[in-house]
Motif scaffolding. Structure first.
Motif, PDB file in Angstrom:
ATOM      1  N   ASP A 256       4.959  12.235   1.605  1.00 54.28           N
ATOM      2  CA  ASP A 256       6.250  12.343   0.897  1.00 54.28           C
ATOM      3  C   ASP A 256       6.822  13.754   1.057  1.00 54.28           C
ATOM      4  O   ASP A 256       8.005  13.931   1.363  1.00 54.28           O
ATOM      5  CB  ASP A 256       6.067  12.046  -0.592  1.00 54.28           C
ATOM      6  CG  ASP A 256       5.836  10.560  -0.847  1.00 54.28           C
ATOM      7  OD1 ASP A 256       6.168   9.758   0.055  1.00 54.28           O
ATOM      8  OD2 ASP A 256       5.309  10.219  -1.918  1.00 54.28           O
ATOM      9  N   ALA A 257       5.958  14.753   0.856  1.00 48.31           N
ATOM     10  CA  ALA A 257       6.404  16.144   0.960  1.00 48.31           C
ATOM     11  C   ALA A 257       6.885  16.452   2.370  1.00 48.31           C
ATOM     12  O   ALA A 257       7.878  17.150   2.574  1.00 48.31           O
ATOM     13  CB  ALA A 257       5.255  17.079   0.592  1.00 48.31           C
ATOM     14  N   ARG A 258       6.188  15.886   3.349  1.00 48.69           N
ATOM     15  CA  ARG A 258       6.536  16.111   4.746  1.00 48.69           C
ATOM     16  C   ARG A 258       7.909  15.520   5.065  1.00 48.69           C
ATOM     17  O   ARG A 258       8.712  16.095   5.797  1.00 48.69           O
ATOM     18  CB  ARG A 258       5.463  15.485   5.627  1.00 48.69           C
ATOM     19  CG  ARG A 258       5.782  15.411   7.087  1.00 48.69           C
ATOM     20  CD  ARG A 258       5.734  16.787   7.703  1.00 48.69           C
ATOM     21  NE  ARG A 258       6.231  16.753   9.062  1.00 48.69           N
ATOM     22  CZ  ARG A 258       6.879  17.749   9.626  1.00 48.69           C
ATOM     23  NH1 ARG A 258       7.091  18.844   8.945  1.00 48.69           N
ATOM     24  NH2 ARG A 258       7.287  17.667  10.856  1.00 48.69           N
ATOM     25  N   LYS A 259       8.147  14.326   4.473  1.00 48.71           N
ATOM     26  CA  LYS A 259       9.428  13.658   4.736  1.00 48.71           C
ATOM     27  C   LYS A 259      10.575  14.448   4.130  1.00 48.71           C
ATOM     28  O   LYS A 259      11.653  14.556   4.708  1.00 48.71           O
ATOM     29  CB  LYS A 259       9.406  12.245   4.139  1.00 48.71           C
ATOM     30  CG  LYS A 259       9.335  11.161   5.177  1.00 48.71           C
ATOM     31  CD  LYS A 259       9.308   9.804   4.541  1.00 48.71           C
ATOM     32  CE  LYS A 259      10.683   9.321   4.180  1.00 48.71           C
ATOM     33  NZ  LYS A 259      10.639   7.947   3.649  1.00 48.71           N
ATOM     34  N   ALA A 260      10.303  15.018   2.950  1.00 47.70           N
ATOM     35  CA  ALA A 260      11.360  15.757   2.256  1.00 47.70           C
ATOM     36  C   ALA A 260      11.668  17.073   2.978  1.00 47.70           C
ATOM     37  O   ALA A 260      12.805  17.536   2.971  1.00 47.70           O
ATOM     38  CB  ALA A 260      10.924  16.037   0.821  1.00 47.70           C
ATOM     39  N   ALA A 261      10.623  17.679   3.611  1.00 46.97           N
ATOM     40  CA  ALA A 261      10.830  18.974   4.257  1.00 46.97           C
ATOM     41  C   ALA A 261      11.640  18.804   5.538  1.00 46.97           C
ATOM     42  O   ALA A 261      11.472  17.814   6.240  1.00 46.97           O
ATOM     43  CB  ALA A 261       9.476  19.593   4.581  1.00 46.97           C
TER      44      ALA A 261
ATOM     45  N   HIS B  31       6.662   5.373   4.559  1.00 45.44           N
ATOM     46  CA  HIS B  31       6.188   6.312   5.579  1.00 45.44           C
ATOM     47  C   HIS B  31       6.242   5.650   6.937  1.00 45.44           C
ATOM     48  O   HIS B  31       5.410   5.931   7.797  1.00 45.44           O
ATOM     49  CB  HIS B  31       4.766   6.770   5.265  1.00 45.44           C
ATOM     50  CG  HIS B  31       4.619   7.351   3.897  1.00 45.44           C
ATOM     51  ND1 HIS B  31       3.523   7.176   3.114  1.00 45.44           N
ATOM     52  CD2 HIS B  31       5.478   8.105   3.167  1.00 45.44           C
ATOM     53  CE1 HIS B  31       3.688   7.791   1.954  1.00 45.44           C
ATOM     54  NE2 HIS B  31       4.869   8.362   1.971  1.00 45.44           N
TER      55      HIS B  31
ATOM     56  N   GLN C  96       1.063  11.580  -1.042  1.00 45.31           N
ATOM     57  CA  GLN C  96       1.810  12.720  -1.583  1.00 45.31           C
ATOM     58  C   GLN C  96       2.196  13.696  -0.456  1.00 45.31           C
ATOM     59  O   GLN C  96       3.341  14.153  -0.373  1.00 45.31           O
ATOM     60  CB  GLN C  96       0.892  13.438  -2.568  1.00 45.31           C
ATOM     61  CG  GLN C  96       1.584  14.285  -3.587  1.00 45.31           C
ATOM     62  CD  GLN C  96       0.555  14.894  -4.551  1.00 45.31           C
ATOM     63  OE1 GLN C  96      -0.484  15.404  -4.122  1.00 45.31           O
ATOM     64  NE2 GLN C  96       0.836  14.818  -5.826  1.00 45.31           N
ATOM     65  N   GLY C  97       1.219  13.975   0.429  1.00 42.64           N
ATOM     66  CA  GLY C  97       1.473  14.867   1.554  1.00 42.64           C
ATOM     67  C   GLY C  97       2.557  14.322   2.462  1.00 42.64           C
ATOM     68  O   GLY C  97       3.419  15.057   2.952  1.00 42.64           O
TER      69      GLY C  97
ATOM     70  N   GLY D 105       3.075  18.572   8.660  1.00 43.81           N
ATOM     71  CA  GLY D 105       2.718  18.768   7.267  1.00 43.81           C
ATOM     72  C   GLY D 105       1.207  18.896   7.226  1.00 43.81           C
ATOM     73  O   GLY D 105       0.513  18.327   8.049  1.00 43.81           O
TER      74      GLY D 105
END
Lengths: 285, 333
Positions: free
Chosen positions: A278-283, A162, A275-276, A250
């Motif tokens: 990770d999701a933000r990076k993927a979006a 991150h 987790q949040g 995110g």
């Protein structure tokens, strides 16, 4: 067994000195413990032997503030008032350092032993707090197990990559947590940079909505949203500017019970933030 | 002739002051955005951070300052003229505290979440009750003393009920919000609040502004006014309803802000030649200026503290109030 006897003879004076310096360590484990602070409630529930803990504060049974709310129903509830606690005839009272100062003084004057615990502001504080609670309750091994559990859970969270990602926590009444707070350490463990620390905030401070929008964090963490009864304090979360920012960043809603008090379960907050992120990076941005 | 000219000058000066303070209010804030950026962001179509700050945070704040200030000044001027009492004011006679109580009941029972207009409606209903109680207690020729005593009683009762309702809430933050309802604040209000309050305020202003001529006649005494063709029942209805609607809506979204309705008409009365009809528009503008100025000061003096507006208005208003009471006492003696 001459060696043992010799050893005992050698260590006897040392033990006596230790007993003077640390009466808690040498005294027999307390048998009727009353806790009057949410954080000592939770630590004591995790560490105490069966039957050792008599009463916890009423807050411990509140599922919004307390992770161990289901367990709390096994103990009598108290409201932190000297009279009711005195009548419970405890041999040890656990309290926080900030609240209920007058009650603590009164209980001490009544001859009751009171141990005060400062709030935990980092994972190091949590480890120290758990060990001290183990010492006070005469359950050192149990405390060490819990510290090991905390370290295992922290290690299990992949801090991930991150790098350079920023996060802001936004509580009711537009408060945020800066440096020297548990949530700041939680963010650090999740590999995130706290924008409040970047602004130079220390402790709990107001983060004006304008500055939150301007700082445009990668991850917007909210807390205090769980109350069902309405209050103006939560209106900030419905402000159009806040909603627009939450759509850009995110968003993670963190149940406050994981971070109000420090314990092994605080590792769950690190996992949720990681987790949040990770999701933000993927979006796509 | 001279009076009329002075009145026109005062009106022009107050309009200008209000306009300047409104613009200043848009430019002051923790984000420290430059002048040109702010103005262009205010009309920008892009939804970037600065546009968001200007359009969703600062614009509603400035608009509400303008609207709430105008409401307080106007209703203060009308109440003083209608009750022919220099100490009448929405906060002092219990209207603001009662409106707070109505709003608190609507918000903390969850009613306003289901049906948003319930918020201004509840505040309006509670204000009507307050005005009617105070008026009934003070009577038609009520003295200053009975009016203030009745106002104090209604205010303390409404304040106590507000505290009780907030203390009984299961939300731990609710109890801390007593301060907002007693002292008022414009911090982080949104356009939602503007749209919620605006219709009620417009209706209230319309009712209050029609009263100018009747209030002029009332300065000659109730009987004379009646013989001049003033319908006293209509005047009462418009004064009570107008105050309750506008102050109720203002209080419902910003809390109770004291002393503005008291101080502003007193300061401006000399400029209007003692004519209530002239005092109404000037007091509305004056009230808007005072609330906008107080809200700018709140942000400059203690930007990180979320200082409540009522603190500043009371610092100025309370000594003024004492001075008024002192003068009244000398008049009686």
């Amino acid at each position: 067994m001459p060696e043992t006897r010799k050893g005992r003879a050698l260590f006897a004076p040392l033990a006596a000195v230790l007993a003077l310096a640390y009466p808690a360590a040498a005294a027999p484990a307390p048998q009727r413990v009353v806790s009057m602070n949410l954080c000592t409630d939770e630590m004591a529930m995790l560490i105490a032997a069966p039957g050792q803990l008599h009463s916890v504060s009423f807050l411990a049974a509140d599922p919004i503030s307390s992770v161990l709310a289901p367990e709390a129903s096994r103990y009598k509830a108290n409201h932190g008032q000297a009279e009711e606690i005195f009548l419970m005839q405890p041999d040890l009272v656990l309290a926080g350092t900030y609240t209920t100062g007058a009650t603590v003084d009164l209980l001490r004057r009544l001859g009751i032993r009171v141990e005060q615990f400062a709030p935990e502001n980092s994972f190091d504080d949590i480890r120290a707090g758990l060990r001290r609670m183990g010492e006070v309750l005469g359950q050192r091994q149990r405390a060490e197990d819990l510290v090991a559990d905390l370290d295992r859970r922290l290690a299990a969270v992949k801090a991930g990559d991150h790098d350079g990602m920023t996060a802001a926590i936004y509580y009711a009444n537009s408060y945020t947590s800066g440096s020297g707070t548990l949530i700041d350490d939680v963010m650090a463990k999740a590999g995130l940079t706290n924008i409040a620390t970047k602004f130079g905030y220390a402790g709990m401070e107001r983060l004006p909505l304008e500055l939150l929008v301007l700082s445009d964090p990668d991850l917007l963490v909210t807390a205090d949203r769980g109350y069902s009864a309405p209050a103006l304090a939560q209106q900030g979360f419905d402000h159009p500017a806040f909603r627009a920012q939450a759509a850009l960043s995110g968003a993670v809603d963190l149940a406050s019970r994981y971070t109000i008090c420090g314990a092994p379960f605080t590792a769950e907050a690190v996992r949720l933030l990681s987790q949040g992120a990770d999701a933000r990076k993927a979006a796509p941005k | 002739m001279n009076d009329a000219r002075r009145y026109q000058m005062a009106l022009a000066a107050l309009t200008l002051a209000t306009l300047i303070l409104f613009c200043l209010s848009l430019l002051v804030g923790p984000a420290g955005i430059g002048f040109i950026d702010s103005v262009s962001a205010l009309f920008s179509e892009r939804r970037d951070a600065i546009a968001l700050i200007m359009q969703e945070i600062r614009l509603p704040r400035a608009l509400l300052g303008l609207m709430v200030g105008a409401t307080l000044g106007l209703s203060g001027a009308v109440l003083q003229g209608y009750l022919r009492n220099p100490l009448a004011e929405p906060a002092l006679i219990g209207v603001s505290a009662s409106a707070s109580l109505g709003a608190v009941l609507a918000i903390y029972t969850g009613l306003s979440a289901v049906f948003p207009p319930a918020l201004p409606l509840a505040a309006l209903a509670a204000s009507v009750v307050a005005v009617l109680i105070v008026q009934a207690m003070a009577g038609r020729r009520g003295s200053v003393l009975t009016l203030i005593l009745a106002g104090v009683a209604v205010s303390s009762f409404a304040g106590a009920m507000t505290s009780l309702a907030l203390n009984l809430s299961s939300n731990p933050f609710a109890a801390l919000e007593i301060m907002f309802w007693m002292l008022g604040s414009l911090t982080d209000r949104s356009m939602t609040h503007v749209w919620l309050a605006l219709p009620f305020m417009l209706a209230g202003w319309a009712a209050l502004l029609t009263l100018g001529r009747a209030l002029d006649a009332l300065t000659l005494g109730g009987d004379t006014a009646a013989s001049l063709g003033v319908d006293m029942r209509r005047v009462q209805f418009l004064a009570v309803f107008g105050t309750a609607a506008s102050v109720g809506a203002a209080t419902a979204v910003t809390g109770a802000i004291g002393f503005v309705g008291l101080v502003v008409p007193h300061l401006l009365r000399p400029l209007t030649g003692g004519q209530p009809s002239r005092l109404l528009p000037t007091s509305a503008l004056g009230g808007a200026s005072v609330v906008l100025a107080a809200d700018i000061l709140v942000r400059i003096v203690a930007p990180e503290r979320d200082l409540k507006l009522g603190v500043l208005t009371a610092i100025v208003g309370a000594p003024f109030f004492l001075w008024l009471v002192w003068r009244e006492r000398r008049k009686v003696a």
